[in-house]
Design a protein around this motif. Structure first.
Motif, PDB file in Angstrom:
ATOM      1  N   ASN A  58      56.604  34.887  27.489  1.00 15.15           N
ATOM      2  CA  ASN A  58      56.738  34.177  28.762  1.00 15.15           C
ATOM      3  C   ASN A  58      55.324  33.920  29.289  1.00 15.15           C
ATOM      4  N   ALA A  59      54.883  32.650  29.203  1.00 18.94           N
ATOM      5  CA  ALA A  59      53.502  32.315  29.556  1.00 18.94           C
ATOM      6  C   ALA A  59      53.330  32.043  31.043  1.00 18.94           C
ATOM      7  N   GLU A  60      54.416  32.205  31.820  1.00 17.00           N
ATOM      8  CA  GLU A  60      54.324  31.986  33.261  1.00 17.00           C
ATOM      9  C   GLU A  60      54.763  33.222  34.025  1.00 17.00           C
ATOM     10  N   PHE A  61      54.398  34.353  33.508  1.00 15.95           N
ATOM     11  CA  PHE A  61      54.771  35.629  34.113  1.00 15.95           C
ATOM     12  C   PHE A  61      53.843  35.893  35.299  1.00 15.95           C
ATOM     13  N   MET A  62      54.427  35.984  36.497  1.00 13.48           N
ATOM     14  CA  MET A  62      53.633  36.081  37.727  1.00 13.48           C
ATOM     15  C   MET A  62      53.530  37.525  38.214  1.00 13.48           C
ATOM     16  N   VAL A  63      52.324  37.909  38.557  1.00 16.46           N
ATOM     17  CA  VAL A  63      52.116  39.234  39.132  1.00 16.46           C
ATOM     18  C   VAL A  63      51.354  39.084  40.433  1.00 16.46           C
ATOM     19  N   LYS A  64      51.873  39.655  41.492  1.00 20.90           N
ATOM     20  CA  LYS A  64      51.167  39.636  42.775  1.00 20.90           C
ATOM     21  C   LYS A  64      50.051  40.664  42.711  1.00 20.90           C
ATOM     22  N   LEU A  65      48.846  40.232  43.030  1.00 20.55           N
ATOM     23  CA  LEU A  65      47.691  41.110  42.869  1.00 20.55           C
ATOM     24  C   LEU A  65      47.426  41.937  44.118  1.00 20.55           C
ATOM     25  N   GLN A  66      46.924  43.138  43.922  1.00 20.85           N
ATOM     26  CA  GLN A  66      46.455  43.962  45.028  1.00 20.85           C
ATOM     27  C   GLN A  66      45.253  43.265  45.652  1.00 20.85           C
ATOM     28  N   PRO A  67      45.064  43.436  47.003  1.00 20.16           N
ATOM     29  CA  PRO A  67      43.905  42.805  47.649  1.00 20.16           C
ATOM     30  C   PRO A  67      42.608  43.180  46.917  1.00 20.16           C
ATOM     31  N   GLY A  68      41.738  42.211  46.697  1.00 19.42           N
ATOM     32  CA  GLY A  68      40.451  42.481  46.059  1.00 19.42           C
ATOM     33  C   GLY A  68      40.474  42.363  44.545  1.00 19.42           C
ATOM     34  N   MET A  69      41.663  42.321  43.976  1.00 21.81           N
ATOM     35  CA  MET A  69      41.722  42.286  42.516  1.00 21.81           C
ATOM     36  C   MET A  69      41.505  40.871  41.980  1.00 21.81           C
ATOM     37  N   HIS A  70      41.790  39.872  42.856  1.00 26.28           N
ATOM     38  CA  HIS A  70      41.563  38.496  42.464  1.00 26.28           C
ATOM     39  C   HIS A  70      40.070  38.314  42.169  1.00 26.28           C
ATOM     40  N   GLY A  71      39.732  37.694  41.101  1.00 27.91           N
ATOM     41  CA  GLY A  71      38.316  37.522  40.769  1.00 27.91           C
ATOM     42  C   GLY A  71      37.861  38.487  39.693  1.00 27.91           C
ATOM     43  N   SER A  72      38.562  39.615  39.573  1.00 27.40           N
ATOM     44  CA  SER A  72      38.155  40.577  38.546  1.00 27.40           C
ATOM     45  C   SER A  72      38.847  40.305  37.217  1.00 27.40           C
ATOM     46  N   LEU A  73      39.793  39.391  37.209  1.00 27.09           N
ATOM     47  CA  LEU A  73      40.500  39.077  35.965  1.00 27.09           C
ATOM     48  C   LEU A  73      39.925  37.809  35.345  1.00 27.09           C
ATOM     49  N   ARG A  74      39.684  37.854  34.046  1.00 33.40           N
ATOM     50  CA  ARG A  74      39.118  36.691  33.343  1.00 33.40           C
ATOM     51  C   ARG A  74      40.188  36.033  32.495  1.00 33.40           C
ATOM     52  N   HIS A  75      40.126  34.728  32.433  1.00 32.30           N
ATOM     53  CA  HIS A  75      41.032  33.971  31.568  1.00 32.30           C
ATOM     54  C   HIS A  75      40.921  34.474  30.128  1.00 32.30           C
ATOM     55  N   GLY A  76      42.046  34.745  29.505  1.00 25.73           N
ATOM     56  CA  GLY A  76      42.043  35.210  28.116  1.00 25.73           C
ATOM     57  C   GLY A  76      41.930  36.713  27.960  1.00 25.73           C
ATOM     58  N   GLU A  77      41.664  37.406  29.079  1.00 28.71           N
ATOM     59  CA  GLU A  77      41.516  38.862  29.030  1.00 28.71           C
ATOM     60  C   GLU A  77      42.854  39.544  28.718  1.00 28.71           C
ATOM     61  N   ASN A  78      42.794  40.585  27.904  1.00 26.90           N
ATOM     62  CA  ASN A  78      44.000  41.366  27.614  1.00 26.90           C
ATOM     63  C   ASN A  78      44.115  42.524  28.590  1.00 26.90           C
ATOM     64  N   VAL A  79      45.294  42.693  29.155  1.00 25.44           N
ATOM     65  CA  VAL A  79      45.551  43.787  30.093  1.00 25.44           C
ATOM     66  C   VAL A  79      46.907  44.407  29.743  1.00 25.44           C
ATOM     67  N   PHE A  80      47.258  45.445  30.467  1.00 22.02           N
ATOM     68  CA  PHE A  80      48.625  45.964  30.376  1.00 22.02           C
ATOM     69  C   PHE A  80      49.297  45.773  31.722  1.00 22.02           C
ATOM     70  N   ILE A  81      50.596  45.577  31.689  1.00 25.10           N
ATOM     71  CA  ILE A  81      51.362  45.612  32.933  1.00 25.10           C
ATOM     72  C   ILE A  81      52.340  46.768  32.850  1.00 25.10           C
ATOM     73  N   SER A  82      52.792  47.192  34.036  1.00 23.29           N
ATOM     74  CA  SER A  82      53.733  48.308  34.112  1.00 23.29           C
ATOM     75  C   SER A  82      54.637  48.098  35.320  1.00 23.29           C
TER      76      SER A  82
END
Ligand SMILES: Nc1ncnc2c1ncn2[C@@H]1O[C@H](COP(=O)(O)OP(=O)(O)O)[C@@H](O)[C@H]1O
Ligand SMILES: [Mg+2]
Length: 369
Positions: free
Chosen positions: A333-357
């Protein structure tokens, strides 16, 4: 109040086994049973063409049910003409009389009811005060803004103190800011006047903002009738989960069931634990539903564990002022939306691998879409 001690208000409107077809073949309302209590603000919500307006028009008396009966205070209204049903109506296009003044427009329902002159004057003044437009009484509709015209339509629907007011997408023509302001004004009027309102909209956030209860329509069938929070937290099927609020879907198959929870194998690999909401049992296909604000992002390399941990790739981030969203690729699912904690916007890079939980209780196993 304690459960069981509340006396519910009497039923004002009852739809009983209502069906409607226009062409004699295709049912646009398919067996509607719905009770509306006195004083309730109930919204018919659904996509275009789902039968909302038809339902409202049958209640107003402008359309006749093909099957079933509608009751007003326990009396069938099949043979009661619209003007004798004591129902006020507001439409999207205002339907004001362009050649009459604002005061005359508001007075119209009273004059057709042969109200005496003094009372008409008194009631029109009160209605103008209610919509805060006393100074504009002598203008004509063409000299007013859209929002002002809609207020006049509202006053005209309320001026004869109807027991029931029907509103069909009344704010659809207004811009966002004015629409949100009018939503609150209508809600306030409802609370102060104690009237019963049946409201139609296709806008889920409008429905959530205003309603005591919402009936979700799809293709002529009511999917669920519930309070706004119950629709959001406990949707009965994938349609409702998707129509109310933002929703992420993951496809999978139920492997094992343990009481209210099940293990689900995702179509693209990985397993998660989900709440059984609308699946039969092991072997069933399912669409999992997870809300964007119930998901945590765990940067790669972090040791912290979490339930339902899945690999994800950052596609994008969306800044929305009061919050930000990450768009991820999760299990196909390439349109999986996650609401970010305040301040987290900007720390994620396009193409970066992360985990969700996300917690099992925040993941619903629903019917496959
Ligand atoms: N007067 C009519 N004659 C024939 N078909 C109609 C009429 N009004 C509505 N329909 C059809 O009935 C279905 C339900 O329409 P409607 O009740 O207006 O839905 P909604 O208000 O949810 O958009 C649609 O398929 C629509 O095309
Ligand atoms: Mg409609």
């Amino acid at each position: 109040m304690e459960a069981g001690k509340v006396t519910p208000a009497p039923v004002l409107v009852r739809f009983s086994g209502i069906q409607k077809t226009y062409d004699g073949e295709h049912l646009v309302v398919k067996n509607l049973d719905l009770d509306i209590r006195k004083g309730e603000f109930i919204t018919l919500l659904g996509p275009s063409g789902s039968g909302k307006t038809t339902t409202l028009m049958m209640l107003a008396g402008f359309e006749v049910p093909t099957q079933g009966d509608i009751y007003l205070s326990e009396r069938p209204i099949k043979n009661v003409p619209p003007h004798k049903r004591d129902i006020g109506m507001v439409f999207q296009n205002y339907a004001l009389f362009p050649h009459l003044t604002i005061a005359e427009n508001i007075a119209f329902p009273l004059s057709v009811r042969n109200t005496n002159k003094a009372e008409v004057q008194e009631r029109v003044s009160a209605a103008l005060r209610m919509i805060k437009m006393e100074t504009l009484a002598q203008r004509r509709p063409g000299q007013l803004s859209g929002g002002q015209q809609q207020r006049v339509a509202l006053a005209r629907a309320l001026v004869f103190n109807p027991q029931l007011v029907l509103m069909d997408e009344p704010l659809g023509a207004l811009d966002k800011r004015l629409r949100e302001q009018m939503q609150l004004e209508i809600k306030q009027l409802h609370e102060t006047m104690g009237i019963t309102i049946v409201y139609v909209t296709h806008d889920q956030s409008e429905a959530l903002t205003m309603s005591d209860r919402i009936a979700v329509f799809n293709d002529g069938i009511v999917q669920q009738i519930d309070r706004p929070d119950a629709l959001y937290e406990h949707p009965v099927n994938s349609f409702v989960a998707h129509f109310i609020g933002e929703n992420n879907v993951l496809a999978g198959t139920v492997e094992t069931v343990d009481k209210d929870y099940c293990r689900v194998a995702l179509a693209r690999g990985g397993t998660v634990t989900a709440r059984m909401a609308n699946v039969s049992g092991a072997g069933a296909s399912t669409s999992l539903s997870v809300r964007p604000e119930r998901i945590a992002i765990i940067p790669e390399g972090t040791s912290s564990d979490g339930p339902n941990r899945l690999q994800a790739t950052v596609q994008n981030t969306i800044y929305l002022g009061d919050h930000a969203l990450a768009v991820l690729d999760v299990a196909g699912n390439a349109e999986f939306m996650v609401k970010l904690q305040p301040g987290m916007h900007g720390s994620l890079r396009h193409g970066e691998n992360v985990f969700i939980s996300f917690r099992p209780e925040d993941c619903l196993a629903l019917d496959p879409v």
